[in-house]
Design a protein around this motif. Structure first.
Motif, PDB file in Angstrom:
ATOM      1  N   ALA A 179       0.856  -1.163  -0.084  1.00 20.71           N
ATOM      2  CA  ALA A 179      -0.003   0.015   0.220  1.00 20.71           C
ATOM      3  C   ALA A 179       0.929   1.252  -0.070  1.00 20.71           C
ATOM      4  CB  ALA A 179      -0.914  -0.028   1.201  1.00 20.71           C
ATOM      5  N   VAL A 180       2.016   1.097   0.826  1.00 17.58           N
ATOM      6  CA  VAL A 180       2.962   2.594   0.612  1.00 17.58           C
ATOM      7  C   VAL A 180       3.652   2.558  -0.663  1.00 17.58           C
ATOM      8  CG1 VAL A 180       5.142   3.184   1.423  1.00 17.58           C
ATOM      9  CG2 VAL A 180       3.575   2.300   3.142  1.00 17.58           C
ATOM     10  N   ALA A 181       3.790   1.390  -1.185  1.00 16.52           N
ATOM     11  CA  ALA A 181       4.524   1.546  -2.494  1.00 16.52           C
ATOM     12  C   ALA A 181       3.644   2.221  -3.485  1.00 16.52           C
ATOM     13  CB  ALA A 181       4.993   0.233  -3.006  1.00 16.52           C
ATOM     14  N   ARG A 182       2.346   1.578  -3.679  1.00 17.86           N
ATOM     15  CA  ARG A 182       1.455   2.373  -4.569  1.00 17.86           C
ATOM     16  C   ARG A 182       1.227   3.668  -4.196  1.00 17.86           C
ATOM     17  NH1 ARG A 182      -1.148  -2.803  -3.760  1.00 17.86           N
ATOM     18  NH2 ARG A 182      -2.644  -2.101  -1.922  1.00 17.86           N
ATOM     19  N   GLY A 183       0.979   3.935  -3.058  1.00 20.05           N
ATOM     20  CA  GLY A 183       0.786   5.584  -2.634  1.00 20.05           C
ATOM     21  C   GLY A 183       1.709   6.240  -3.197  1.00 20.05           C
ATOM     22  N   LYS A 209      -3.980  -4.111  19.509  1.00 21.09           N
ATOM     23  CA  LYS A 209      -5.370  -3.632  19.168  1.00 21.09           C
ATOM     24  C   LYS A 209      -5.543  -2.602  18.117  1.00 21.09           C
ATOM     25  CE  LYS A 209      -7.278  -5.536  23.532  1.00 21.09           C
ATOM     26  NZ  LYS A 209      -8.038  -5.220  24.924  1.00 21.09           N
ATOM     27  N   TRP A 210      -4.822  -1.592  18.532  1.00 20.91           N
ATOM     28  CA  TRP A 210      -5.086  -0.505  17.459  1.00 20.91           C
ATOM     29  C   TRP A 210      -4.319  -0.736  15.949  1.00 20.91           C
ATOM     30  CZ3 TRP A 210      -7.344   4.227  17.602  1.00 20.91           C
ATOM     31  CH2 TRP A 210      -7.158   5.119  16.586  1.00 20.91           C
ATOM     32  N   ASN A 211      -3.544  -1.627  15.891  1.00 22.48           N
ATOM     33  CA  ASN A 211      -2.786  -1.797  14.816  1.00 22.48           C
ATOM     34  C   ASN A 211      -3.611  -2.600  13.783  1.00 22.48           C
ATOM     35  OD1 ASN A 211      -0.384  -1.918  12.881  1.00 22.48           O
ATOM     36  ND2 ASN A 211       0.108  -3.882  13.713  1.00 22.48           N
ATOM     37  N   GLU A 212      -4.375  -3.598  14.325  1.00 18.41           N
ATOM     38  CA  GLU A 212      -5.335  -4.364  13.585  1.00 18.41           C
ATOM     39  C   GLU A 212      -6.381  -3.671  13.010  1.00 18.41           C
ATOM     40  OE1 GLU A 212      -4.584  -7.568  12.477  1.00 18.41           O
ATOM     41  OE2 GLU A 212      -2.558  -7.315  13.783  1.00 18.41           O
ATOM     42  N   ALA A 213      -6.891  -2.812  13.888  1.00 17.20           N
ATOM     43  CA  ALA A 213      -8.139  -1.831  13.410  1.00 17.20           C
ATOM     44  C   ALA A 213      -7.413  -0.883  12.315  1.00 17.20           C
ATOM     45  CB  ALA A 213      -8.538  -1.231  14.622  1.00 17.20           C
ATOM     46  N   MET A 214      -6.381  -0.397  12.559  1.00 11.44           N
ATOM     47  CA  MET A 214      -5.895   0.337  11.573  1.00 11.44           C
ATOM     48  C   MET A 214      -5.508  -0.076  10.196  1.00 11.44           C
ATOM     49  SD  MET A 214      -2.828   1.454  10.015  1.00 11.44           S
ATOM     50  CE  MET A 214      -1.537   0.927  11.116  1.00 11.44           C
ATOM     51  N   LYS A 215      -4.815  -1.276  10.381  1.00 16.47           N
ATOM     52  CA  LYS A 215      -4.919  -1.860   9.000  1.00 16.47           C
ATOM     53  C   LYS A 215      -6.055  -2.337   8.310  1.00 16.47           C
ATOM     54  CE  LYS A 215      -2.030  -5.175  10.868  1.00 16.47           C
ATOM     55  NZ  LYS A 215      -1.044  -6.198  10.778  1.00 16.47           N
ATOM     56  N   ALA A 216      -6.981  -2.752   9.046  1.00 15.37           N
ATOM     57  CA  ALA A 216      -8.543  -3.267   8.554  1.00 15.37           C
ATOM     58  C   ALA A 216      -9.086  -2.171   8.148  1.00 15.37           C
ATOM     59  CB  ALA A 216      -9.105  -3.890   9.516  1.00 15.37           C
ATOM     60  N   THR A 217      -8.756  -0.809   8.164  1.00 16.07           N
ATOM     61  CA  THR A 217      -9.436   0.392   7.941  1.00 16.07           C
ATOM     62  C   THR A 217      -8.768   0.908   6.809  1.00 16.07           C
ATOM     63  OG1 THR A 217     -10.094   0.903  10.037  1.00 16.07           O
ATOM     64  CG2 THR A 217     -10.060   2.715   8.381  1.00 16.07           C
ATOM     65  N   LEU A 218      -7.401   1.079   6.733  1.00 13.86           N
ATOM     66  CA  LEU A 218      -6.711   1.713   5.747  1.00 13.86           C
ATOM     67  C   LEU A 218      -6.425   0.769   4.135  1.00 13.86           C
ATOM     68  CD1 LEU A 218      -4.049   3.952   7.457  1.00 13.86           C
ATOM     69  CD2 LEU A 218      -6.284   4.553   6.607  1.00 13.86           C
ATOM     70  N   ARG A 251      -7.641   2.691  -3.162  1.00 15.57           N
ATOM     71  CA  ARG A 251      -7.965   2.686  -4.704  1.00 15.57           C
ATOM     72  C   ARG A 251      -6.991   1.833  -5.175  1.00 15.57           C
ATOM     73  NH1 ARG A 251     -11.319   6.085  -7.893  1.00 15.57           N
ATOM     74  NH2 ARG A 251     -12.765   7.017  -6.471  1.00 15.57           N
ATOM     75  N   LYS A 252      -7.404   0.613  -5.786  1.00 20.27           N
ATOM     76  CA  LYS A 252      -6.508  -0.619  -6.497  1.00 20.27           C
ATOM     77  C   LYS A 252      -6.520  -0.597  -7.970  1.00 20.27           C
ATOM     78  CE  LYS A 252      -5.867  -2.346  -2.145  1.00 20.27           C
ATOM     79  NZ  LYS A 252      -6.785  -1.921  -1.597  1.00 20.27           N
ATOM     80  N   THR A 253      -7.511   0.143  -8.521  1.00 19.07           N
ATOM     81  CA  THR A 253      -7.386   0.208 -10.005  1.00 19.07           C
ATOM     82  C   THR A 253      -7.755   1.665 -10.380  1.00 19.07           C
ATOM     83  OG1 THR A 253      -9.661  -0.613  -9.911  1.00 19.07           O
ATOM     84  CG2 THR A 253      -8.095  -2.337 -10.025  1.00 19.07           C
ATOM     85  N   GLY A 254      -7.630   1.770 -11.701  1.00 17.85           N
ATOM     86  CA  GLY A 254      -7.992   3.041 -12.461  1.00 17.85           C
ATOM     87  C   GLY A 254      -6.718   4.075 -12.220  1.00 17.85           C
ATOM     88  N   SER A 255      -7.055   5.409 -12.689  1.00 16.13           N
ATOM     89  CA  SER A 255      -6.332   6.255 -12.694  1.00 16.13           C
ATOM     90  C   SER A 255      -5.974   6.732 -11.240  1.00 16.13           C
ATOM     91  CB  SER A 255      -6.878   7.531 -13.336  1.00 16.13           C
ATOM     92  OG  SER A 255      -8.126   7.979 -12.781  1.00 16.13           O
ATOM     93  N   TRP A 268      -6.475   7.438  -1.386  1.00 14.78           N
ATOM     94  CA  TRP A 268      -7.430   7.266  -0.736  1.00 14.78           C
ATOM     95  C   TRP A 268      -8.608   8.398  -1.089  1.00 14.78           C
ATOM     96  CZ3 TRP A 268      -2.901   5.129   0.829  1.00 14.78           C
ATOM     97  CH2 TRP A 268      -3.030   4.189   1.267  1.00 14.78           C
ATOM     98  N   ASP A 269      -9.777   8.057  -0.972  1.00 15.86           N
ATOM     99  CA  ASP A 269     -10.750   9.046  -1.197  1.00 15.86           C
ATOM    100  C   ASP A 269     -10.927   9.975  -0.242  1.00 15.86           C
ATOM    101  OD1 ASP A 269     -11.366   7.732  -3.501  1.00 15.86           O
ATOM    102  OD2 ASP A 269     -12.856   6.530  -2.878  1.00 15.86           O
ATOM    103  N   PRO A 270     -11.015  11.274  -0.225  1.00 16.66           N
ATOM    104  CA  PRO A 270     -11.415  12.347   0.772  1.00 16.66           C
ATOM    105  C   PRO A 270     -12.857  12.264   1.131  1.00 16.66           C
ATOM    106  CG  PRO A 270     -11.059  13.303  -1.351  1.00 16.66           C
ATOM    107  CD  PRO A 270     -10.914  12.006  -1.832  1.00 16.66           C
TER     108      PRO A 270
END
Length: 614
Positions: free
Chosen positions: A259-263, A525-534, A539-543, A548-550
């Motif tokens: 995800a970091v690389a894509r961003g 606990k926080w790390n698991e919730a954070m990863k499950a959110t972000l 966005r994985k496809t398209g332009s 991440w959508d604002p």
């Protein structure tokens, strides 16, 4: 044996093959057929003559009834009622019949044989077996996930960083990257015997505060974490040789790195030609696709600073890394837009927000590279923050305004990075910031905080204030720190909450750093919730793939650049900043313990050539 029986034995009904007769055998077969036809014709004629008297008697009503003739005599009317054919015609028909009877048959395939000759129960059995198999495949649980290729922005720690040739490459950079005055070679100055001003010494507090400020109160609020470790260890987690191990130990995964690389790739594509980023016009960048989804308001300084933070967090600088040209152009743009007094507010929205973020970028870039050409811009940005502080300790949109917790957080993070980089930062600025936080807390112990003094507490402001408290010296066991951490656990992030009216990206950015420093169950606990959110909301496809959508509260102001930059920095938490309370064993050989004597002068080691000027 009759010719029909002989032909039946000659044919194989299973495989479809026939036995061809020789000329002698064919002649013999024709002779036997002729004899058989003659005998049959004679029998028919005899039978006809025998029943003629009976038929006449029946027509007159006399004589006995004739029984029904055998079934084979049913062929008699066909030839009896027609004129006799000539012998040559009959011989020709017999030959044609024989040819058709003994002609080779077409060989059938195995499937035809099975389909034509298999019993019905066998076909039914096979059909039901196939049906049950398909139903079982649909009902069975899924197997292993399909293999995936993970793109990483780091170099594996087993490989060398690959610095050979970088100096030569930097010498041939285009001149446009040198116009702002940044050099790309690191010239380490000789070590000087200049000590670091002790942060607890009375002289460092200023004469105006000494009479009313007990030293015990200063020690309670200001932490030696700001100078307890050399610069080399502060950002050590961003080094490629350490990063991958930290990622695994701190709870990161291949998915977070992907995800970091894509961003980062999406941000690099939306950099303007002059090196800046635009919240309101990122779709016009040379590498952009023109998609306007997620535009914000105009604030180019804030956009450029926010976009550079995740590159620095991934270990990308203007000297090394895959995106060194991207970082170099961005830093040059920031420096070229800095005022003579260090002002980096720029135009558009943001004001001191933008300045704090840009100052943070310059301080981190200087601390990571020790590039001497970055020292003056970073120091001037720090000086502007110090002058802009309100007497009550806070910062707001304009210099000198009464503070709010949100703007204070960015200024304090920049000051902390400047202090770690051995820039001139008086300790009084930290003390006054601590006083402001005291006024903004809403409970007795400091576990919850408001946007401004007198307002109600919110999770977002609590997270930002707690991170400031950690860098100002509150230990993990502090009662207010624990109470605040439990309060954050009551407000775990989730994908559904990103569409509400709360500033969730901003909240997650600060709260993730707080919980990472807390460690233990808080962090797990926080790390698991954070990863499950972000992770699933990127966005994985398209332009827009990688962004991440604002959709949150400040999405219209910050836009897609704002949410994407904060999300990437959050997913870099595993190595972006080292944990405050637990130095990792893998860095022990590079970390020199701080002196316990407050009157003893500390000296920077050779791994940290930057010098602190009193």
């Amino acid at each position: 044996m009759s010719i029909r029986l002989w032909l039946r034995l000659a044919d194989c009904w299973r495989c479809g093959a026939s036995v061809e007769l020789t000329e002698e055998q064919e002649a013999e077969a024709i002779r036997l057929l002729q004899l058989w036809e003659a005998e049959r014709l004679q029998q028919v004629q005899q039978a006809a003559r025998s029943i003629q008297p009976s038929l006449r008697a029946r027509s007159t009503g006399q004589g006995p009834k004739v029984p029904t003739p055998p079934r084979w005599t049913a062929e008699v009317p066909k030839s009896a009622g027609q004129p006799m054919r000539s012998p040559s015609r009959q011989a020709e028909e017999r030959r044609e019949f024989l040819r058709q009877s003994i002609a080779p048959r077409k060989v059938r395939s195995l499937w035809q044989v099975i389909w034509d000759d298999a019993p019905a129960w066998l076909i039914s059995l096979v059909f039901h077996l196939v049906a049950f198999l398909l139903l079982g495949m649909l009902a069975a649980p899924g197997g292993l996930p399909p293999p995936a290729i993970t793109l990483s922005t780091s170099i594996n720690y087993r490989d060398s960083p690959g610095e050979e040739g970088l100096l030569e490459e930097r010498e041939h950079l285009p001149n446009e990257f040198e116009e702002a005055g940044l050099v790309t070679d690191v010239h380490l100055p000789a070590e000087q015997d200049v000590g670091i001003v002790d942060q607890f010494a009375p002289d460092s507090l200023g004469e105006s505060l000494q009479p009313t400020l007990p030293m015990a109160a200063v020690a309670d609020r200001l932490s030696d974490v700001l100078l307890s470790r050399p610069v080399a260890a502060i950002f050590a987690g961003r080094d490629p040789s350490v990063r991958s191990r930290l990622l695994a130990e701190q709870g990161g995964t291949n998915e977070t790195e992907a995800a970091v690389a894509r961003g980062l790739r999406w941000l690099a594509k939306h950099q303007n030609a002059d090196g800046s980023w635009s919240l309101h016009a990122f779709h016009l960048a040379p590498g952009a696709s023109g998609d306007e989804d997620g535009l914000g308001q105009q604030a180019d300084v804030a956009a450029t600073a926010l976009a550079l933070l995740p590159f620095l967090g991934a270990g990308q600088t203007h000297i090394q890394g895959e995106y060194r040209q991207v970082v170099l152009k961005g830093l040059n743009w920031l420096v070229s837009h800095q005022g003579p007094d260090g002002d980096l507010r720029g135009n558009g929205i943001g004001d001191m927000y933008a300045h704090g973020q840009a100052a943070l970028v310059l301080c981190e870039a200087y601390a990571m590279t020790q590039d001497p050409q970055l020292r003056e811009p970073a120091q001037k940005a720090i000086d502007f923050i110090i002058r802009a502080q309100h007497p009550a300790g806070g910062w707001r949109y304009e210099p000198g305004q009464e503070g709010d917790t949100s703007v204070l957080g960015w200024q304090l993070m920049a000051l902390r990075s400047g202090k770690m980089a051995y820039l001139r930062v008086p300790d009084t600025v930290f003390y006054k910031a601590s006083q402001y936080l005291d006024s903004a807390q809403t409970d007795q112990y400091g576990g919850r905080y408001a946007y401004r003094p007198g307002h109600a507490a919110t999770p977002t402001m609590t997270a930002e204030a707690l991170l400031c408290r950690q860098y100002l010296g509150w230990p993990r066991e502090h009662r207010g720190m624990k109470a605040g951490a439990y309060y954050l656990l009551e407000n775990l992030p989730s994908p559904k909450k990103l569409d509400t009216s709360q500033p969730w990206f901003y909240y997650i950015y600060y709260a993730t750093q707080v919980m990472h420093n807390m460690g233990g169950d808080f962090w797990r606990k926080w790390n698991e919730a954070m990863k499950a959110t972000l992770l699933p909301t990127q966005r994985k496809t398209g332009s827009l793939a990688g962004s991440w959508d604002p959709t949150e509260r400040y999405g219209r102001q910050g836009g897609r650049i704002y949410t994407t930059a904060l999300a990437i920095c959050t997913l870099e938490v595993y190595y972006r900043h080292m944990p405050l309370y637990d130095p990792l064993p893998i860095l022990a050989q590079n970390v020199q313990p701080a002196s316990g004597n407050a009157n003893e002068t500390a000296k920077p080691n050779r791994s940290s050539p930057a010098q602190n000027t009193p």
